[in-house]
Design a protein around this motif. Structure first.
Motif, mmCIF file in Angstrom:
data_model
loop_
_atom_site.group_PDB
_atom_site.id
_atom_site.type_symbol
_atom_site.label_atom_id
_atom_site.label_comp_id
_atom_site.label_asym_id
_atom_site.label_seq_id
_atom_site.Cartn_x
_atom_site.Cartn_y
_atom_site.Cartn_z
ATOM 1 N N ASN A 187 1.979 0.279 5.680
ATOM 2 C CA ASN A 187 3.240 0.795 5.153
ATOM 3 C C ASN A 187 4.343 -0.252 5.225
ATOM 4 O O ASN A 187 4.360 -1.104 6.120
ATOM 5 N N VAL A 188 5.273 -0.188 4.255
ATOM 6 C CA VAL A 188 6.552 -0.877 4.394
ATOM 7 C C VAL A 188 7.647 0.187 4.477
ATOM 8 O O VAL A 188 7.599 1.200 3.772
ATOM 9 N N ARG A 189 8.594 -0.041 5.369
ATOM 10 C CA ARG A 189 9.740 0.862 5.446
ATOM 11 C C ARG A 189 10.551 0.753 4.152
ATOM 12 O O ARG A 189 10.559 -0.299 3.500
ATOM 13 N N LEU A 190 11.247 1.798 3.811
ATOM 14 C CA LEU A 190 12.009 1.772 2.567
ATOM 15 C C LEU A 190 13.136 0.750 2.612
ATOM 16 O O LEU A 190 13.462 0.135 1.582
ATOM 17 N N ASP A 191 13.733 0.529 3.788
ATOM 18 C CA ASP A 191 14.777 -0.498 3.868
ATOM 19 C C ASP A 191 14.187 -1.890 3.656
ATOM 20 O O ASP A 191 14.809 -2.761 3.038
ATOM 21 N N GLN A 192 12.948 -2.114 4.147
ATOM 22 C CA GLN A 192 12.273 -3.384 3.898
ATOM 23 C C GLN A 192 12.018 -3.561 2.397
ATOM 24 O O GLN A 192 12.286 -4.626 1.825
ATOM 25 N N PHE A 193 11.488 -2.522 1.771
ATOM 26 C CA PHE A 193 11.136 -2.601 0.363
ATOM 27 C C PHE A 193 12.372 -2.837 -0.506
ATOM 28 O O PHE A 193 12.346 -3.651 -1.436
ATOM 29 N N GLU A 194 13.447 -2.171 -0.193
ATOM 30 C CA GLU A 194 14.680 -2.364 -0.961
ATOM 31 C C GLU A 194 15.226 -3.779 -0.781
ATOM 32 O O GLU A 194 15.759 -4.367 -1.730
ATOM 33 N N PHE B 258 1.878 5.167 9.260
ATOM 34 C CA PHE B 258 0.803 4.209 8.933
ATOM 35 C C PHE B 258 1.386 2.797 8.902
ATOM 36 O O PHE B 258 1.424 2.152 7.848
ATOM 37 N N PRO B 259 1.839 2.273 10.054
ATOM 38 C CA PRO B 259 2.580 1.007 10.037
ATOM 39 C C PRO B 259 1.791 -0.197 9.550
ATOM 40 O O PRO B 259 2.370 -1.153 9.043
ATOM 41 N N ALA C 159 -0.250 -9.852 1.829
ATOM 42 C CA ALA C 159 -0.056 -8.449 2.202
ATOM 43 C C ALA C 159 1.293 -8.257 2.886
ATOM 44 O O ALA C 159 1.713 -9.071 3.705
ATOM 45 N N MET C 160 1.957 -7.153 2.548
ATOM 46 C CA MET C 160 3.226 -6.780 3.158
ATOM 47 C C MET C 160 3.058 -5.458 3.897
ATOM 48 O O MET C 160 2.498 -4.504 3.350
ATOM 49 N N ASN C 161 3.509 -5.408 5.154
ATOM 50 C CA ASN C 161 3.544 -4.152 5.896
ATOM 51 C C ASN C 161 4.722 -4.196 6.865
ATOM 52 O O ASN C 161 5.541 -5.116 6.822
ATOM 53 N N GLU C 162 4.829 -3.201 7.731
ATOM 54 C CA GLU C 162 5.989 -3.124 8.620
ATOM 55 C C GLU C 162 6.099 -4.345 9.521
ATOM 56 O O GLU C 162 7.191 -4.885 9.732
ATOM 57 N N HIS D 6 0.823 -1.207 0.000
ATOM 58 C CA HIS D 6 0.000 0.000 0.000
ATOM 59 C C HIS D 6 0.864 1.267 0.000
ATOM 60 O O HIS D 6 0.857 2.019 -0.946
ATOM 61 N N ARG D 7 1.604 1.467 1.096
ATOM 62 C CA ARG D 7 2.390 2.695 1.279
ATOM 63 C C ARG D 7 3.872 2.347 1.391
ATOM 64 O O ARG D 7 4.230 1.246 1.819
ATOM 65 N N PHE D 8 4.703 3.353 1.108
ATOM 66 C CA PHE D 8 6.150 3.166 1.110
ATOM 67 C C PHE D 8 6.818 4.329 1.837
ATOM 68 O O PHE D 8 6.703 5.484 1.411
ATOM 69 N N GLY D 9 7.469 4.013 2.961
ATOM 70 C CA GLY D 9 8.160 5.044 3.717
ATOM 71 C C GLY D 9 7.245 6.014 4.436
ATOM 72 O O GLY D 9 7.688 7.080 4.864
ATOM 73 N N GLU D 10 5.978 5.653 4.605
ATOM 74 C CA GLU D 10 5.024 6.482 5.362
ATOM 75 C C GLU D 10 4.883 5.869 6.752
ATOM 76 O O GLU D 10 3.918 5.174 7.054
ATOM 77 N N ASN D 11 5.853 6.138 7.582
ATOM 78 C CA ASN D 11 5.999 5.403 8.838
ATOM 79 C C ASN D 11 4.921 5.695 9.873
ATOM 80 O O ASN D 11 4.853 5.021 10.902
#
Length: 361
Positions: free
Chosen positions: A64-71, A60-61, A248-251, A53-58
């Motif tokens: 959201n996925v953190r950018l380090d997770q996504f990378e 909204f955990p 689904a992927m999130n923090e 859903h979201r990227f780096g929008e911490n």
């Protein structure tokens, strides 16, 4: 009819080069599709799809996925271990009853938040990974601040890696809506897509992952060729293309270990699934769940089933027939069933995975 292409791009260290160009899918696609590492050796009978859903929008955990997770996810998916196909190509193979390349996985993103444009797209484009964005048109049309604009959607839709899908106009609870409300909402969004992007999507993601038989009927009537929920699981040959699961992927549920499990999952192929619809009536709550396993029956005794409202469930084996029993009634709203079964050599970490949504009104 559009003439669409998909590129087969390999990421194995020895062959980080263009493998070839395929033709087709004009019936299915609204944008060109790129596929990666699509060698046909090791063909399998299923695929999995991951959802963001979201990227780096911490702030909204849960979405959201953190950018380090996504990378880290991108690094894993481009390691050469997986076949990352565009969602329309996955759907095409499913409808054509074709096998999938080994460890086929697709990438989807829901809701068209602004961070898709600013964070996800640049990283996925650099990696050469195809993905589908499912867009609810009302937030975009009303210019909500944390959503993409129509201008940004037009720009991103020109990328041959990107497919635009629908998530209705108002992001309504489709399962609670009457048929005429569904028809009207889908007509509004389809008209806006046509006006703003020049085409109408052919894929839909049900808001909140909620669907039943009447939602599927309305989706087919509106012209969609496949529909995605938010229940976990893999899918494959013979599965209903309007009941497709996604991981689904999130923090909290976005670790590299979970990504690997999801991206390598295979379906538990079943027949005669009961109950036949998503909605659970008050006089059959909890529902009596049963299905017949048609593959991997040599390890069928290792199957385990869980629900989010009760945890591990009782499983009865009647040959290839599995009966799952819940002790507690399902609460109002969504309940998800997950059944898993180890596959392949012991310790290879791969699972067959069956997911099912249930809903109590």
């Amino acid at each position: 009819m559009l003439k669409d292409h998909f590129l087969k791009i390999g990421f194995k260290a020895s062959r980080a080069a263009l493998f070839g160009l395929g033709i087709g899918m004009g019936m299915l696609l609204s944008a060109p599709v790129l596929a990666q590492n699509a060698a046909e050796d090791g063909a399998e009978n299923g695929a999995s799809v991951i959802m963001y859903h979201r990227f780096g929008e911490n702030d909204f955990p849960t979405t959201n996925v953190r950018l380090d997770q996504f990378e880290a996810h991108i690094t894993e998916l481009t390691s050469g271990e997986y076949t990352v196909l565009a969602i329309p190509e996955i759907v095409r193979r499913l409808k054509a009853n074709e096998h999938f390349p080994e460890k086929t996985v697709g990438i989807t993103i829901d809701d068209a938040y602004l961070s898709v444009f600013t964070e996800a797209w640049p990283r996925l484009k650099k990696a050469g990974l195809p993905f589908t964005i499912f867009v609810a048109t009302d937030p975009v049309d009303r210019k909500y601040s944390r959503y993409m604009s129509w201008a940004q959607l037009r720009e991103i839709s020109m990328d041959p890696l990107v497919t635009i899908g629908s998530q209705t106009a108002s992001h309504l609870h489709m399962i609670e809506a009457k048929s005429d409300q569904l028809d009207a909402d889908l007509a509004v969004s389809n008209d806006l897509f046509k006006k703003e992007l020049g085409h109408v999507p052919q894929l839909i993601a049900y808001p909140y992952g909620e669907f039943d038989n009447h939602v599927i009927k309305a989706s087919k009537k509106a012209g969609f060729v496949a529909g995605f929920g938010q229940h976990s699981g893999a899918f494959g040959l013979g599965d209903d293309e309007f009941r497709l699961p996604r991981f689904a992927m999130n923090e909290n549920y976005g670790s590299l270990t979970r990504l690997k499990t999801a991206a390598s999952a295979l379906p538990i192929q079943v027949s005669d699934f009961d109950p036949t619809d998503t909605v659970v009536s008050s006089d059959r709550n909890p529902p009596l769940i049963g299905f017949t396993v048609t593959n991997e029956t040599n390890r069928i005794t290792e199957i385990a089933c869980f629900s989010n409202h009760e945890g591990k469930l009782s499983v009865e084996h009647l040959g290839p027939r599995i009966e799952v029993r819940m002790k507690k009634p399902l609460p109002q709203g969504r309940t998800r069933l997950n059944c898993t079964l180890p596959t392949g050599p012991s310790g290879d970490g791969r699972f067959r995975w069956l997911g099912q949504l249930f809903y109590v009104k």
